[in-house]
Design a protein around this motif. Structure first.
Motif, PDB file in Angstrom:
ATOM      1  N   GLY A 103     -19.093  -8.220  35.641  1.00  0.00           N
ATOM      2  CA  GLY A 103     -19.136  -7.972  34.214  1.00  0.00           C
ATOM      3  C   GLY A 103     -18.194  -8.815  33.381  1.00  0.00           C
ATOM      4  O   GLY A 103     -18.197  -8.734  32.157  1.00  0.00           O
ATOM      5  N   PRO A 129     -20.796  -6.865  31.066  1.00  0.00           N
ATOM      6  CA  PRO A 129     -20.435  -5.445  31.160  1.00  0.00           C
ATOM      7  C   PRO A 129     -21.651  -4.594  30.782  1.00  0.00           C
ATOM      8  O   PRO A 129     -22.493  -5.010  29.978  1.00  0.00           O
ATOM      9  CB  PRO A 129     -19.323  -5.286  30.111  1.00  0.00           C
ATOM     10  CG  PRO A 129     -18.863  -6.660  29.793  1.00  0.00           C
ATOM     11  CD  PRO A 129     -19.999  -7.580  30.055  1.00  0.00           C
ATOM     12  N   ASP A 130     -21.747  -3.420  31.341  1.00  0.00           N
ATOM     13  CA  ASP A 130     -22.910  -2.556  31.136  1.00  0.00           C
ATOM     14  C   ASP A 130     -23.188  -2.276  29.666  1.00  0.00           C
ATOM     15  O   ASP A 130     -24.348  -2.209  29.252  1.00  0.00           O
ATOM     16  CB  ASP A 130     -22.739  -1.229  31.892  1.00  0.00           C
ATOM     17  CG  ASP A 130     -22.848  -1.420  33.402  1.00  0.00           C
ATOM     18  OD1 ASP A 130     -23.441  -2.442  33.828  1.00  0.00           O
ATOM     19  OD2 ASP A 130     -22.344  -0.564  34.137  1.00  0.00           O
ATOM     20  N   ASP A 131     -22.148  -2.118  28.859  1.00  0.00           N
ATOM     21  CA  ASP A 131     -22.373  -1.734  27.463  1.00  0.00           C
ATOM     22  C   ASP A 131     -22.895  -2.879  26.599  1.00  0.00           C
ATOM     23  O   ASP A 131     -23.296  -2.666  25.453  1.00  0.00           O
ATOM     24  CB  ASP A 131     -21.098  -1.144  26.841  1.00  0.00           C
ATOM     25  CG  ASP A 131     -19.933  -2.111  26.828  1.00  0.00           C
ATOM     26  OD1 ASP A 131     -19.944  -3.085  27.605  1.00  0.00           O
ATOM     27  OD2 ASP A 131     -18.999  -1.899  26.033  1.00  0.00           O
ATOM     28  N   LEU A 132     -22.935  -4.098  27.126  1.00  0.00           N
ATOM     29  CA  LEU A 132     -23.473  -5.240  26.383  1.00  0.00           C
ATOM     30  C   LEU A 132     -24.831  -5.709  26.908  1.00  0.00           C
ATOM     31  O   LEU A 132     -25.494  -6.525  26.263  1.00  0.00           O
ATOM     32  CB  LEU A 132     -22.484  -6.411  26.424  1.00  0.00           C
ATOM     33  CG  LEU A 132     -21.128  -6.197  25.749  1.00  0.00           C
ATOM     34  CD1 LEU A 132     -20.268  -7.446  25.890  1.00  0.00           C
ATOM     35  CD2 LEU A 132     -21.305  -5.843  24.275  1.00  0.00           C
ATOM     36  N   LYS A 133     -25.227  -5.225  28.068  1.00  0.00           N
ATOM     37  CA  LYS A 133     -26.452  -5.728  28.707  1.00  0.00           C
ATOM     38  C   LYS A 133     -27.698  -5.555  27.841  1.00  0.00           C
ATOM     39  O   LYS A 133     -28.542  -6.449  27.762  1.00  0.00           O
ATOM     40  CB  LYS A 133     -26.661  -5.049  30.059  1.00  0.00           C
ATOM     41  CG  LYS A 133     -25.807  -5.638  31.149  1.00  0.00           C
ATOM     42  CD  LYS A 133     -26.072  -5.000  32.494  1.00  0.00           C
ATOM     43  CE  LYS A 133     -25.127  -5.603  33.516  1.00  0.00           C
ATOM     44  NZ  LYS A 133     -25.158  -4.918  34.805  1.00  0.00           N
ATOM     45  N   GLU A 134     -27.813  -4.401  27.186  1.00  0.00           N
ATOM     46  CA  GLU A 134     -29.010  -4.154  26.395  1.00  0.00           C
ATOM     47  C   GLU A 134     -29.159  -5.175  25.265  1.00  0.00           C
ATOM     48  O   GLU A 134     -30.245  -5.695  25.012  1.00  0.00           O
ATOM     49  CB  GLU A 134     -28.983  -2.734  25.809  1.00  0.00           C
ATOM     50  CG  GLU A 134     -30.252  -2.386  25.046  1.00  0.00           C
ATOM     51  CD  GLU A 134     -30.233  -0.969  24.493  1.00  0.00           C
ATOM     52  OE1 GLU A 134     -31.135  -0.652  23.705  1.00  0.00           O
ATOM     53  OE2 GLU A 134     -29.328  -0.180  24.846  1.00  0.00           O
ATOM     54  N   GLU A 135     -28.036  -5.485  24.602  1.00  0.00           N
ATOM     55  CA  GLU A 135     -28.087  -6.440  23.495  1.00  0.00           C
ATOM     56  C   GLU A 135     -28.504  -7.825  23.976  1.00  0.00           C
ATOM     57  O   GLU A 135     -29.319  -8.497  23.341  1.00  0.00           O
ATOM     58  CB  GLU A 135     -26.716  -6.530  22.812  1.00  0.00           C
ATOM     59  CG  GLU A 135     -26.228  -5.233  22.195  1.00  0.00           C
ATOM     60  CD  GLU A 135     -27.128  -4.753  21.061  1.00  0.00           C
ATOM     61  OE1 GLU A 135     -27.738  -5.601  20.389  1.00  0.00           O
ATOM     62  OE2 GLU A 135     -27.206  -3.531  20.861  1.00  0.00           O
TER      63      GLU A 135
END
Length: 198
Positions: free
Chosen positions: A4, A110-116
């Motif tokens: 990440g 990082p997981d919290d940015l993957k969607e974007e």
């Protein structure tokens, strides 16, 4: 260090992937340079659509899509166009490889940015209109490279220049035609002519 934390270090490697591998280049061009130029042009095409053709597209998103449009080549390398489009089977297999490469690059976030970033690196149906502009911008950037090489006496790019121009016309993107008419002629000027105040 976990995966990440590697994304931007991986993306920075775009500068090591050279384009036009089968051609003799006067000046080498990497995909980082090409992607920035494509982003400039894609942004302009989106603005032209909005200002002159009654469009309502997000010019900034168009530019971001263009910035990352060749990011998968960090994994795949730059496949020459004659090979990439040789037949539908090769194109289909290469599309799958590009998809897998995009997923691999996304693993470095990082997981919290993957969607974007998924919505940037993996084409979304909602962005089809923008991707048409990015495709046109990509071809316009290639045309600029051909013009610059030919201007420096590199006749290796003469045929590529005409083929690229034909490919732009075939896209049938009116914003690209505006860019061709209004902005492309200046690329044939020398420095003094280009900077001269009218």
């Amino acid at each position: 260090m976990d995966n990440g934390e590697k994304f931007f270090a991986v993306i920075s490697r775009m500068k090591y992937i050279n384009r036009w591998a089968l051609m003799r280049n006067t000046i080498t061009e990497n995909i980082s340079e090409h992607s920035l130029e494509t982003a400039f042009i894609a942004h302009a095409l989106a603005l032209i659509r909005n200002k002159r053709f009654g469009g309502n597209v997000n010019a900034e998103r168009c530019a971001v899509l263009a910035m990352y449009h060749d990011a998968t080549e960090i994994i795949t390398g730059d496949m020459p166009t004659p090979v990439k489009y040789y037949n539908s089977q090769i194109r289909s297999v290469y599309a799958q490889i590009e998809e897998e490469a995009a997923n691999q690059i996304l693993c470095y976030l990082p997981d919290d940015l993957k969607e974007e970033y998924t919505s940037i690196l993996c084409a979304q149906e909602d962005d089809n209109e923008l991707w048409r502009l990015v495709k046109a911008a990509d071809k316009l950037s290639a045309l600029i490279k051909c013009i610059e090489e030919y201007k420096m006496g590199n006749e290796e790019f003469a045929t590529a220049q005409q083929a690229t121009l034909n490919a732009i016309h075939a896209l049938d993107v009116k914003e690209a035609e505006v860019f061709l008419e209004e902005f492309i002629p200046a690329y044939s000027l020398d420095l003094d002519e280009g900077l001269k105040q009218v």
